[in-house]
Design a protein around this motif. Structure first.
Motif, PDB file in Angstrom:
ATOM      1  N   LEU A  17    -164.734  27.025  40.758  1.00  0.00           N
ATOM      2  CA  LEU A  17    -164.292  28.123  39.908  1.00  0.00           C
ATOM      3  C   LEU A  17    -165.366  28.408  38.873  1.00  0.00           C
ATOM      4  O   LEU A  17    -165.765  27.525  38.114  1.00  0.00           O
ATOM      5  CB  LEU A  17    -162.967  27.765  39.216  1.00  0.00           C
ATOM      6  CG  LEU A  17    -162.420  28.776  38.204  1.00  0.00           C
ATOM      7  CD1 LEU A  17    -162.173  30.142  38.847  1.00  0.00           C
ATOM      8  CD2 LEU A  17    -161.138  28.244  37.561  1.00  0.00           C
ATOM      9  N   ASP A  18    -165.861  29.627  38.877  1.00  0.00           N
ATOM     10  CA  ASP A  18    -166.822  30.092  37.884  1.00  0.00           C
ATOM     11  C   ASP A  18    -166.178  31.221  37.102  1.00  0.00           C
ATOM     12  O   ASP A  18    -165.315  31.940  37.615  1.00  0.00           O
ATOM     13  CB  ASP A  18    -168.090  30.620  38.550  1.00  0.00           C
ATOM     14  CG  ASP A  18    -168.985  29.524  39.067  1.00  0.00           C
ATOM     15  OD1 ASP A  18    -170.114  29.429  38.566  1.00  0.00           O
ATOM     16  OD2 ASP A  18    -168.574  28.766  39.963  1.00  0.00           O
ATOM     17  N   VAL A  19    -166.630  31.395  35.854  1.00  0.00           N
ATOM     18  CA  VAL A  19    -166.104  32.431  34.974  1.00  0.00           C
ATOM     19  C   VAL A  19    -167.266  33.303  34.520  1.00  0.00           C
ATOM     20  O   VAL A  19    -168.350  32.798  34.214  1.00  0.00           O
ATOM     21  CB  VAL A  19    -165.405  31.795  33.749  1.00  0.00           C
ATOM     22  CG1 VAL A  19    -164.958  32.849  32.761  1.00  0.00           C
ATOM     23  CG2 VAL A  19    -164.220  30.952  34.200  1.00  0.00           C
ATOM     24  N   VAL A  20    -167.030  34.617  34.468  1.00  0.00           N
ATOM     25  CA  VAL A  20    -168.047  35.543  33.984  1.00  0.00           C
ATOM     26  C   VAL A  20    -167.429  36.487  32.953  1.00  0.00           C
ATOM     27  O   VAL A  20    -166.279  36.909  33.090  1.00  0.00           O
ATOM     28  CB  VAL A  20    -168.694  36.355  35.136  1.00  0.00           C
ATOM     29  CG1 VAL A  20    -167.685  37.199  35.882  1.00  0.00           C
ATOM     30  CG2 VAL A  20    -169.829  37.233  34.605  1.00  0.00           C
ATOM     31  N   PHE A  21    -168.197  36.752  31.910  1.00  0.00           N
ATOM     32  CA  PHE A  21    -167.844  37.784  30.936  1.00  0.00           C
ATOM     33  C   PHE A  21    -169.063  38.664  30.745  1.00  0.00           C
ATOM     34  O   PHE A  21    -170.168  38.163  30.528  1.00  0.00           O
ATOM     35  CB  PHE A  21    -167.436  37.194  29.585  1.00  0.00           C
ATOM     36  CG  PHE A  21    -167.292  38.246  28.519  1.00  0.00           C
ATOM     37  CD1 PHE A  21    -166.221  39.124  28.544  1.00  0.00           C
ATOM     38  CD2 PHE A  21    -168.242  38.386  27.531  1.00  0.00           C
ATOM     39  CE1 PHE A  21    -166.093  40.119  27.586  1.00  0.00           C
ATOM     40  CE2 PHE A  21    -168.121  39.377  26.567  1.00  0.00           C
ATOM     41  CZ  PHE A  21    -167.038  40.237  26.593  1.00  0.00           C
ATOM     42  N   VAL A  22    -168.862  39.984  30.856  1.00  0.00           N
ATOM     43  CA  VAL A  22    -169.948  40.933  30.634  1.00  0.00           C
ATOM     44  C   VAL A  22    -169.572  41.806  29.447  1.00  0.00           C
ATOM     45  O   VAL A  22    -168.546  42.482  29.468  1.00  0.00           O
ATOM     46  CB  VAL A  22    -170.219  41.804  31.878  1.00  0.00           C
ATOM     47  CG1 VAL A  22    -171.378  42.765  31.613  1.00  0.00           C
ATOM     48  CG2 VAL A  22    -170.502  40.939  33.101  1.00  0.00           C
ATOM     49  N   GLU A  23    -170.410  41.747  28.434  1.00  0.00           N
ATOM     50  CA  GLU A  23    -170.243  42.599  27.253  1.00  0.00           C
ATOM     51  C   GLU A  23    -170.768  43.973  27.628  1.00  0.00           C
ATOM     52  O   GLU A  23    -171.922  44.109  28.049  1.00  0.00           O
ATOM     53  CB  GLU A  23    -171.040  42.014  26.080  1.00  0.00           C
ATOM     54  CG  GLU A  23    -170.765  42.669  24.760  1.00  0.00           C
ATOM     55  CD  GLU A  23    -169.468  42.175  24.133  1.00  0.00           C
ATOM     56  OE1 GLU A  23    -168.612  43.034  23.824  1.00  0.00           O
ATOM     57  OE2 GLU A  23    -169.300  40.966  23.960  1.00  0.00           O
ATOM     58  N   LYS A  79    -154.147  31.905  36.914  1.00  0.00           N
ATOM     59  CA  LYS A  79    -154.041  32.438  38.275  1.00  0.00           C
ATOM     60  C   LYS A  79    -155.295  32.119  39.094  1.00  0.00           C
ATOM     61  O   LYS A  79    -155.201  31.726  40.260  1.00  0.00           O
ATOM     62  CB  LYS A  79    -153.804  33.946  38.246  1.00  0.00           C
ATOM     63  CG  LYS A  79    -152.408  34.317  37.782  1.00  0.00           C
ATOM     64  CD  LYS A  79    -152.222  35.820  37.764  1.00  0.00           C
ATOM     65  CE  LYS A  79    -150.807  36.181  37.320  1.00  0.00           C
ATOM     66  NZ  LYS A  79    -150.579  37.640  37.359  1.00  0.00           N
ATOM     67  N   ALA A  80    -156.464  32.273  38.493  1.00  0.00           N
ATOM     68  CA  ALA A  80    -157.712  31.961  39.193  1.00  0.00           C
ATOM     69  C   ALA A  80    -157.792  30.465  39.496  1.00  0.00           C
ATOM     70  O   ALA A  80    -158.233  30.067  40.578  1.00  0.00           O
ATOM     71  CB  ALA A  80    -158.915  32.399  38.368  1.00  0.00           C
ATOM     72  N   ALA A  81    -157.351  29.652  38.555  1.00  0.00           N
ATOM     73  CA  ALA A  81    -157.367  28.197  38.747  1.00  0.00           C
ATOM     74  C   ALA A  81    -156.442  27.786  39.888  1.00  0.00           C
ATOM     75  O   ALA A  81    -156.789  26.907  40.690  1.00  0.00           O
ATOM     76  CB  ALA A  81    -156.965  27.498  37.448  1.00  0.00           C
ATOM     77  N   ILE A  82    -155.288  28.404  39.975  1.00  0.00           N
ATOM     78  CA  ILE A  82    -154.356  28.096  41.062  1.00  0.00           C
ATOM     79  C   ILE A  82    -154.969  28.478  42.405  1.00  0.00           C
ATOM     80  O   ILE A  82    -154.904  27.711  43.371  1.00  0.00           O
ATOM     81  CB  ILE A  82    -152.996  28.791  40.834  1.00  0.00           C
ATOM     82  CG1 ILE A  82    -152.277  28.134  39.647  1.00  0.00           C
ATOM     83  CG2 ILE A  82    -152.138  28.754  42.095  1.00  0.00           C
ATOM     84  CD1 ILE A  82    -151.058  28.891  39.154  1.00  0.00           C
ATOM     85  N   LEU A  83    -155.592  29.651  42.470  1.00  0.00           N
ATOM     86  CA  LEU A  83    -156.251  30.077  43.705  1.00  0.00           C
ATOM     87  C   LEU A  83    -157.364  29.103  44.090  1.00  0.00           C
ATOM     88  O   LEU A  83    -157.480  28.700  45.247  1.00  0.00           O
ATOM     89  CB  LEU A  83    -156.814  31.493  43.552  1.00  0.00           C
ATOM     90  CG  LEU A  83    -157.544  32.060  44.767  1.00  0.00           C
ATOM     91  CD1 LEU A  83    -156.577  32.256  45.936  1.00  0.00           C
ATOM     92  CD2 LEU A  83    -158.215  33.377  44.408  1.00  0.00           C
ATOM     93  N   ALA A  84    -158.177  28.717  43.119  1.00  0.00           N
ATOM     94  CA  ALA A  84    -159.264  27.767  43.378  1.00  0.00           C
ATOM     95  C   ALA A  84    -158.708  26.408  43.818  1.00  0.00           C
ATOM     96  O   ALA A  84    -159.215  25.797  44.757  1.00  0.00           O
ATOM     97  CB  ALA A  84    -160.143  27.618  42.144  1.00  0.00           C
TER      98      ALA A  84
END
Length: 140
Positions: free
Chosen positions: A36-42, A24-29
């Motif tokens: 498109l950047d990706v973030v993960f927060v532990e 979904k994020a890729a389609i929006l981008a």
């Protein structure tokens, strides 16, 4: 009409719908010809262990970081739109997502819907929207 130049996807690679959120994020981008950047927060009590990972970088200090990098890299490789970079942090989720959003000049932050069994008053999406100067979209 291009609404966004930079899309930031906040994602947990352990969730079953992670691939769907990435798509979904890729389609929006893609529709906006955006980065498109990706973030993960532990989730954690500290605010340590912040790193930006260029795709293809396979080194890190501990096993959990390495596992997360592998998971996020695998999701990124399957994305229908190229992922510019992966950001990993440990600690305060809202703080890190908003800080990274500011650093990369995100125009929109996309997060997956998550309903906790314990309700603390504010949703994660609401808190992120309050802390960022960009649009926030919550998707299922």
């Amino acid at each position: 009409m291009k609404l966004y130049q930079t899309v930031l996807l906040a994602i947990n690679p352990d969730e079953s719908r992670a691939h769907k959120l990435m798509t979904k994020a890729a389609i929006l981008a893609n529709q906006n010809e955006a980065e498109l950047d990706v973030v993960f927060v532990e989730l954690g009590i500290g605010n340590t262990n912040y790193m930006d990972v260029e795709l293809g970088l396979d080194c890190c200090d501990n096993a959990l970081d390495f596992k997360r990098i592998e998971q996020l890299s695998e999701l990124s490789k399957k994305s229908p739109h190229p992922v510019r970079s992966i950001h990993i942090a440990d600690g305060d989720i809202v703080k890190h997502i908003s800080d990274i959003g500011k650093n990369i000049h995100a125009d929109i932050v996309m997060i997956g819907y998550h309903k906790s069994k314990i309700h603390w008053g504010r949703t994660l999406g609401g808190e992120i929207a309050d802390k960022t100067a960009c649009d926030v979209i919550i998707v299922k």
